[in-house]
Each structure stands twice: as structure tokens, then as C-alpha cells.
Scaffold this active site. Structure first.
Site, PDB file in Angstrom:
ATOM      1  N   TYR A   1      29.262  28.630  40.533  1.00  0.00           N
ATOM      2  CA  TYR A   1      29.477  29.297  39.238  1.00  0.00           C
ATOM      3  C   TYR A   1      29.452  28.254  38.124  1.00  0.00           C
ATOM      4  CZ  TYR A   1      31.696  31.737  35.378  1.00  0.00           C
ATOM      5  OH  TYR A   1      31.943  32.277  34.146  1.00  0.00           O
TER       6      TYR A   1
ATOM      7  N   GLU B   1      26.431  32.317  30.919  1.00  0.00           N
ATOM      8  CA  GLU B   1      27.048  32.265  32.247  1.00  0.00           C
ATOM      9  C   GLU B   1      26.017  32.390  33.355  1.00  0.00           C
ATOM     10  OE1 GLU B   1      29.169  35.851  33.937  1.00  0.00           O
ATOM     11  OE2 GLU B   1      30.907  34.501  33.813  1.00  0.00           O
TER      12      GLU B   1
END
Ligand code: GDP
Ligand code: MN
Length: 392
Positions: A106, A197
Site C-alpha cells: 500500500y 493512493e
């Protein structure tokens, strides 16, 4: 403004952030089948069929599926098109050559409103809900705050390296990930994003890293630097508020509210005062729109068009105090707008004062428009508009 996945990946790609091979944007089963055929024919072993909606968790909802044959792609096309994912209907599907995944991480950059800086988040545990990871295993999530001062010249490679090392990413991918993070930060800056993101950022079997998914939000206040973000406005995607997007593209200040009275005024101060009088009269504004200090007849027409398009608007309160904007210009705009718009059910309560107000009122009277109701004062106009909206 929020982008869908394929748009976010386009934005990444043009800023040097590595992404999978380009896929195809499809709106029908036939297009999906044709795209699968093409990509499989190009030698890709599989394609991934991905719902393009402005919400996460598409995978869990059945909106992301791998296909290694055209028939499989057709099945997925049929199940994904029209699917409802958390209230978003799937109208657009992205068909991308599938990537081989060794690991999922992530990585994100976002505005940190509290500290007025930037926040980089990195975790070795990606592909899952990062907030959940943060709750259950906070040590696995690295959060690094960066001041604007620290990043005037972009994100330093050394800082990026520190972050990926702290997140305990495997040695083999640290350099590539740090390099990707520097580019991600540059993309975020250059494109005026408030969020960029990647979940998951994947490690491929050859230890290269790419953005498999994207979530990008662009700063609405910076739209003027990017042609109003028109390049990202595509048919089939509901904007957060389509009217707000349209207003922005036209350079009009428009804000959506919860009530039933459409409010249109010139100058921020007067518009605020108008909202107050509407509230004092027992009503609530459905939206408000500032036509600005020197609004022309055309601007007036465009503004009115926007306000009336809001399905919550049951009546409109047009409150103009003529200064630079002269009364006859406003009247001309209202007349032009009502002609242009044809039939609409809402009444327009007009309070016109200031420069050349008499002339404007006379024009409106002569035009004898059935939808226009003149009012002498703000209070009278507000009371009338609220009454018409069925709120009195
Ligand atoms: P989200 O569920 O909305 O976050 O959609 P993602 O794009 O993140 O996809 C969800 C999951 O599907 C990913 O975490 C992957 O595990 C899987 N996935 C997506 N694309 C591919 C791909 O190209 N290859 C493989 N093997 N899996 C994929
Ligand atoms: Mn994802």
C-alpha cells in the site's frame, strides 16, 4: 473531483509512475469482448475486467474479475455491467492485460489538513482495507508527515528510501518503490491532487513494482489551473455533483444545499444575506449561486439555467443589487434565460435594486413573463419564494 481507476492510472502514467499495460475503456458487452480478444491476441495470458465506479471495494463486490478466455470475459462483462456497487451503477468497465502478482503493498500521498502538510502512508500489507490494517496492526502502517517547506523541490529520494525501509518492504523492491514514490509525489503536486493512493502497489515476479489500482482526488480549488478538469469529465460517470462540476467548468460559484429555494445573487455578501432572509422566512435554500460583480446577461442566463436544473429547486429567489451589474443587464439576462429555457415549473421571485433598477423592473414588466414575480424588498421576496416552495 474524484477520478475512476483508469483515469488515475492515466494520470500516473503521464507522470512516470509505472502502471500495467494500457487497457480499454468499454461501455457494452460487445466492447468488452472485443477488448479481451485484442489483449489476449496480443499475447497476454489473461485480462482483468474492472468496474469503473467512484468507490472502493470493487473486488469484494464482484466488480473485478480475471479472464483467460474470451468466453470468460463475456461472462464477466454480463455480470459486471449494470452491477450496483455501494449505490454506484457500473456503466464503464476497464479491460486491462492482467498482471502477475508476487506481493501486494500500500502506498499513498494525501493532504494533511490538520497539520497543513502532506502525508505519505506506506505499508507492506496492501490489497486490503488499510484502515483495518491500521486498527489491527498499526505497526505495519508507516505514516510520514512532510511539511510543504520540506517538499518545495519535490520529495527527496533519501526521504522516500527511509519511508519504504521503515515500512519494511523487501530489500529487492526498495529502490524501485522509493523511485516510484518520488514520482507519485511529483504527480500529486503537478496535478494538484489532494489524494493519490495505490492499493495495491504490486511486486511482480521480476521484482518490478507497479500501481495495480489507483484512487485520485483532484483539488477543486485548483480546477482553473487545469482547464476546469474537463479532460476527466466523461459520460457515464456520475460526478460527485454534476451541477457543481458544470458550474465549475463555466466559472460560476455554485454550492448545493438541502432546501427547496434556489438562490441567485450578485456578490458573496449579498448571497449570504439572502440565505439568512430565506431562513428567517422559515425556508431553506436548495443551493446558492453567485453571479459575480459584473455579471452579463449571458452569465445571468447560464446561472439561472444551472439553478433550475437542480431537481430540489421549487422556487427561485433572484436577489440583485445593481452596482457594476446594471439593472437592465440583469433584466435582459432573466428575459433571455426564460426564453432559452422554455417551460419550467418554478417561479422566479425577483428583487432588483441599485443602479438602473427602475429600468430593469420596467423591462421585466413589459416582457410580462408568467414565471417572474417581482418583489420590492428582500424580505418580501424571501417570504414569497418560501411560500411558493411550499415551506411557509
Ligand atoms: P478494489 O477492490 O476496488 O480495490 O480493486 P483493485 O483494483 O484493487 O482490485 C482488487 C484485487 O483484485 C486486487 O487486490 C488484486 O488482488 C486483484 N487484481 C486486480 N487486478 C489484477 C491483475 O491484473 N492480476 C491479478 N492476478 N489480480 C488482480
Ligand atoms: Mn484497490
Amino acid at each position: 473531483m474524484d477520478l475512476v481507476e483508469f483515469q488515475g492510472k492515466q494520470l500516473f502514467g503521464r507522470n512516470g509512475v509505472p502502471v500495467p499495460p494500457e487497457g480499454s475503456v468499454c461501455r457494452t458487452v460487445d466492447q468488452i469482448v472485443a477488448a479481451a480478444e485484442q489483449h489476449l491476441g496480443d499475447g497476454h495470458g489473461a485480462v482483468v475486467v474492472k468496474a469503473q465506479v467512484k468507490t472502493g471495494g470493487r473486488g469484494k463486490a464482484g466488480g473485478v474479475k480475471l479472464a483467460s478466455s474470451v468466453d470468460e470475459a463475456r461472462e464477466h462483462a454480463e455480470s459486471i455491467l449494470g452491477l450496483d456497487i455501494k449505490g454506484h451503477t457500473v456503466n464503464i468497465v476497464y479491460v486491462e492485460p492482467a498482471s502477475d502478482i508476487a506481493e501486494e503493498y500500500y502506498l499513498s500521498v494525501m493532504h494533511d489538513r490538520v497539520d497543513k502538510g502532506h502525508l505519505v502512508i506506506c505499508s507492506r500489507e496492501g490489497g486490503v482495507d488499510i484502515e483495518e490494517v491500521n486498527r489491527t496492526n498499526p505497526d505495519a502502517v508507516v505514516k510520514r508527515k512532510l511539511t510543504p517547506h520540506e517538499t518545495v523541490d519535490g520529495l527527496a529520494t533519501d526521504t522516500a528510501r527511509e519511508i519504504v525501509a521503515e515500512a519494511n518492504l523487501p530489500e529487492e523492491v526498495r529502490d524501485a518503490t522509493a523511485d516510484l514514490l518520488v514520482k507519485l509525489f511529483a504527480a500529486y503536486k503537478a496535478e494538484d491532487a489532494t489524494l493519490a493512493e495505490i492499493n495495491p502497489l504490486i511486486r511482480r515476479p521480476d521484482d518490478s513494482v507497479i500501481a495495480l489500482d489507483s484512487k485520485v482526488s483532484l483539488d477543486a480549488s485548483a480546477a482553473f489551473r487545469h482547464d476546469g478538469y474537463t479532460e476527466w469529465q466523461i459520460e457515464g460517470l456520475e460526478a460527485n455533483s454534476p451541477l457543481e462540476a458544470e458550474a465549475q467548468a463555466k466559472g460560476i460559484q455554485y454550492v448545493k444545499l438541502d432546501g427547496q429555494v434556489g438562490v441567485l445573487g450578485n456578490g458573496a455578501g449579498l448571497v449570504m444575506a439572502t440565505l439568512d432572509v430565506v431562513a428567517q422566512s422559515g425556508g431553506q435554500a436548495a443551493n446558492f449561486l453567485d453571479v459575480g460583480g459584473g455579471a452579463s446577461a449571458d452569465a445571468m442566463a447560464q446561472s439561472l439555467d444551472l439553478v433550475l436544473k437542480d431537481p430540489d429547486v421549487k422556487s427561485v429567489f433572484i436577489n440583485i443589487f445593481g452596482g457594476i451589474t446594471r439593472g437592465e443587464e440583469v433584466a435582459g439576462g432573466i428575459i433571455e434565460a426564460t426564453k432559452r429555457l422554455g417551460d419550467f415549473p418554478q417561479k422566479l421571485v425577483v428583487r432588483l435594486d441599485g443602479t438602473n433598477a427602475d429600468e430593469g423592473r420596467r423591462m421585466l414588466e413589459e416582457a410580462d413573463l408568467p414565471s417572474v414575480i417581482p418583489a420590492a424588498t428582500m424580505q418580501e421576496a424571501a417570504a414569497k419564494a418560501v411560500e411558493l416552495a411550499g415551506q411557509a
